[in-house]
Write a protein that holds these residues in place. Structure first.
Motif, short mmCIF file in Angstrom:
data_model
loop_
_atom_site.label_atom_id
_atom_site.label_comp_id
_atom_site.label_asym_id
_atom_site.label_seq_id
_atom_site.Cartn_x
_atom_site.Cartn_y
_atom_site.Cartn_z
N GLN A 1 -19.28 17.07 35.68
CA GLN A 1 -19.75 15.79 36.23
C GLN A 1 -19.54 15.78 37.74
OE1 GLN A 1 -17.76 12.34 34.59
NE2 GLN A 1 -18.59 10.99 36.18
N ARG A 2 -20.55 15.35 38.47
CA ARG A 2 -20.44 15.27 39.94
C ARG A 2 -19.59 14.06 40.31
NH1 ARG A 2 -26.86 16.30 41.13
NH2 ARG A 2 -26.86 18.50 40.55
N VAL A 3 -18.46 14.35 40.99
CA VAL A 3 -17.54 13.27 41.35
C VAL A 3 -17.43 13.07 42.86
CG1 VAL A 3 -16.19 13.48 39.23
CG2 VAL A 3 -15.55 14.84 41.25
N ALA A 4 -17.92 14.04 43.64
CA ALA A 4 -17.86 13.91 45.10
C ALA A 4 -18.88 14.86 45.71
CB ALA A 4 -16.46 14.23 45.61
N SER A 5 -19.20 14.60 46.96
CA SER A 5 -20.06 15.52 47.71
C SER A 5 -19.32 15.99 48.95
CB SER A 5 -21.39 14.84 48.09
OG SER A 5 -21.16 13.83 49.05
N LEU A 6 -19.62 17.20 49.37
CA LEU A 6 -19.05 17.76 50.60
C LEU A 6 -20.17 17.82 51.62
CD1 LEU A 6 -16.92 20.75 49.20
CD2 LEU A 6 -16.19 18.41 49.67
N HIS B 1 -14.57 26.41 57.75
CA HIS B 1 -15.50 25.32 58.05
C HIS B 1 -14.90 23.97 57.67
CE1 HIS B 1 -18.82 28.15 58.80
NE2 HIS B 1 -18.18 28.89 57.92
N LEU B 2 -15.33 22.95 58.39
CA LEU B 2 -14.85 21.59 58.16
C LEU B 2 -15.91 20.81 57.39
CD1 LEU B 2 -12.62 19.45 58.90
CD2 LEU B 2 -14.07 18.87 60.86
N TYR B 3 -15.46 20.09 56.34
CA TYR B 3 -16.34 19.24 55.53
C TYR B 3 -15.72 17.85 55.40
CZ TYR B 3 -18.93 23.34 53.79
OH TYR B 3 -19.71 24.46 53.68
N SER B 4 -16.60 16.86 55.28
CA SER B 4 -16.12 15.52 54.92
C SER B 4 -16.36 15.35 53.42
CB SER B 4 -16.85 14.44 55.71
OG SER B 4 -18.20 14.40 55.36
N VAL B 5 -15.46 14.61 52.76
CA VAL B 5 -15.54 14.40 51.32
C VAL B 5 -16.01 12.97 51.07
CG1 VAL B 5 -14.25 14.43 49.15
CG2 VAL B 5 -13.65 16.03 50.97
N ASN B 6 -17.12 12.83 50.32
CA ASN B 6 -17.63 11.51 49.94
C ASN B 6 -17.43 11.34 48.44
OD1 ASN B 6 -18.60 10.97 52.56
ND2 ASN B 6 -20.46 12.10 52.13
N VAL B 7 -16.58 10.41 48.06
CA VAL B 7 -16.27 10.18 46.65
C VAL B 7 -17.44 9.45 45.99
CG1 VAL B 7 -14.66 9.09 45.04
CG2 VAL B 7 -13.81 10.11 47.17
N LEU B 8 -17.88 9.97 44.82
CA LEU B 8 -18.99 9.38 44.08
C LEU B 8 -18.52 8.70 42.79
CD1 LEU B 8 -21.47 12.39 44.38
CD2 LEU B 8 -21.39 10.34 45.82
N ASP B 9 -17.36 9.12 42.29
CA ASP B 9 -16.89 8.61 41.01
C ASP B 9 -15.36 8.53 41.03
OD1 ASP B 9 -16.04 9.02 38.00
OD2 ASP B 9 -18.17 8.46 37.94
N ASP B 10 -14.81 7.53 40.29
CA ASP B 10 -13.35 7.38 40.25
C ASP B 10 -12.67 8.60 39.62
OD1 ASP B 10 -13.53 4.96 41.45
OD2 ASP B 10 -13.44 3.78 39.59
N LYS B 11 -13.40 9.37 38.85
CA LYS B 11 -12.82 10.57 38.23
C LYS B 11 -12.32 11.56 39.28
CE LYS B 11 -13.81 13.70 34.39
NZ LYS B 11 -14.81 14.14 33.42
N LEU C 1 -10.31 10.98 41.53
CA LEU C 1 -8.88 10.75 41.76
C LEU C 1 -8.00 11.69 40.92
CD1 LEU C 1 -8.92 6.87 42.05
CD2 LEU C 1 -8.84 8.55 43.89
N LEU C 2 -8.59 12.34 39.91
CA LEU C 2 -7.83 13.31 39.12
C LEU C 2 -7.41 14.52 39.97
CD1 LEU C 2 -9.89 13.32 35.78
CD2 LEU C 2 -7.63 12.29 36.18
N ILE C 3 -8.24 14.83 40.97
CA ILE C 3 -7.89 15.95 41.86
C ILE C 3 -7.59 15.50 43.28
CG2 ILE C 3 -9.18 17.67 40.50
CD1 ILE C 3 -11.41 17.49 42.64
N ASP C 4 -8.16 14.37 43.67
CA ASP C 4 -8.01 13.82 45.01
C ASP C 4 -8.12 14.94 46.05
OD1 ASP C 4 -7.82 11.69 46.74
OD2 ASP C 4 -5.64 11.66 46.75
N LEU C 5 -7.22 15.03 47.01
CA LEU C 5 -7.26 16.10 48.01
C LEU C 5 -6.10 17.07 47.82
CD1 LEU C 5 -8.31 14.10 51.22
CD2 LEU C 5 -9.75 15.42 49.68
N ASP C 6 -5.72 17.28 46.58
CA ASP C 6 -4.62 18.19 46.24
C ASP C 6 -5.18 19.62 46.11
OD1 ASP C 6 -2.56 19.67 45.13
OD2 ASP C 6 -1.98 18.12 43.70
#
Length: 198
Positions: free
Chosen positions: A96-101, A112-122, A124-129
Motif C-alpha cells: 500500500q502506498r503510504v508516502a511519496s518521495l 540525494h535529498l528527498y522530501s517525504v509527503n505522507v499519504l496515509d496514517d499507516k 506512522l508504522l515506520i515514520d522516519l526510523d
C-alpha cells in the motif's frame, strides 16, 4: 672638383655595389703574389653565410572529422531526469502506498535529498526510523517506471520530513521499457483523435 668629391662621397657611403662589380679604388684591391692579378683585399671580401638546408616540407592530410552520431533521445531523457530520480518514488507498506518521495537535489556523489509527503496514517508504522525502512514489508516503487520496485531503503532523516538516500535510481532498462510504453500509448491516443476528427 667639389662636385666630384661629393658624388664620390655619396657613392662610397650610400650606394651599395653589386657583388660581381670590380672595386673602384686601389685601396680596395691587392695584387695576388701567385697570379699577379688584382683581387679584392681580404678585409673587402664579403663572405656570404651559408644558409642551413631547409627541411623538406611534408604536408600531411588531416582526416576529416567523422559526422557526429545523434545522441539517443531516451538516454538524454534518462540523464535529464537524474536517472529517473526526478520523477520521485512511492513508499509502500505491505504493497500500500503510504508516502511519496519528492526529489530535491544531489548532496554529494550518490547521496540525494528527498522530501517525504505522507499519504496515509499507516506511514506512522515506520515514520522516519531508518531501521524500520529496511523492514521486509517496506518497498520503494518508482513513480515513472511503476514496474521497478525494490525492497526497503537505506536512508537517514535530516530534519522534518526530509531524508537523505544513497544510490536510489531507476535502472536504464526499466526506464527504456516505460518510455517505450508511454510512446506507444501516446501514438494510440493520436490515432484515436485522428479517427474521431474524420
Amino acid at each position: 672638383m667639389l662636385g666630384t668629391r661629393v658624388s664620390h662621397f655619396i657613392k662610397k657611403r650610400y650606394v651599395v655595389q653589386p657583388q660581381n662589380s670590380v672595386p673602384s679604388s686601389s685601396s680596395e684591391l691587392k695584387i695576388d703574389p701567385e697570379t699577379e692579378a688584382l683581387v679584392p683585399a681580404p678585409d673587402q671580401v664579403k663572405v656570404r653565410p651559408e644558409l642551413p638546408e631547409q627541411p623538406e616540407l611534408v604536408v600531411e592530410r588531416v582526416p576529416e572529422p567523422e559526422p557526429a552520431t545523434p545522441r539517443d533521445p531516451v538516454l538524454s531523457e534518462y540523464d535529464n531526469s537524474k536517472l529517473g530520480r526526478a520523477f520521485g518514488w512511492w513508499v509502500c507498506i505491505d504493497g500500500q502506498r503510504v508516502a511519496s518521495l519528492e526529489y530535491c537535489c544531489l548532496l554529494e556523489e550518490l547521496v540525494h535529498l528527498y522530501s517525504v509527503n505522507v499519504l496515509d496514517d499507516k506511514f506512522l508504522l515506520i515514520d522516519l526510523d531508518p531501521v524500520k525502512w529496511l523492514g521486509t514489508n517496506v518497498t520503494i516503487q518508482s513513480r515513472y517506471a511503476e514496474g521497478y520496485i525494490r525492497p526497503g531503503l537505506s536512508m537517514a532523516a535530516v530534519g522534518r520530513s526530509m531524508i537523505v538516500v544513497e544510490n536510489l535510481s531507476i535502472p536504464e532498462e526499466y526506464f527504456r521499457r516505460r518510455h517505450h510504453e508511454l510512446e506507444e500509448f501516446q501514438q494510440t491516443l493520436v490515432e484515436k483523435a485522428k479517427s474521431k476528427s474524420r
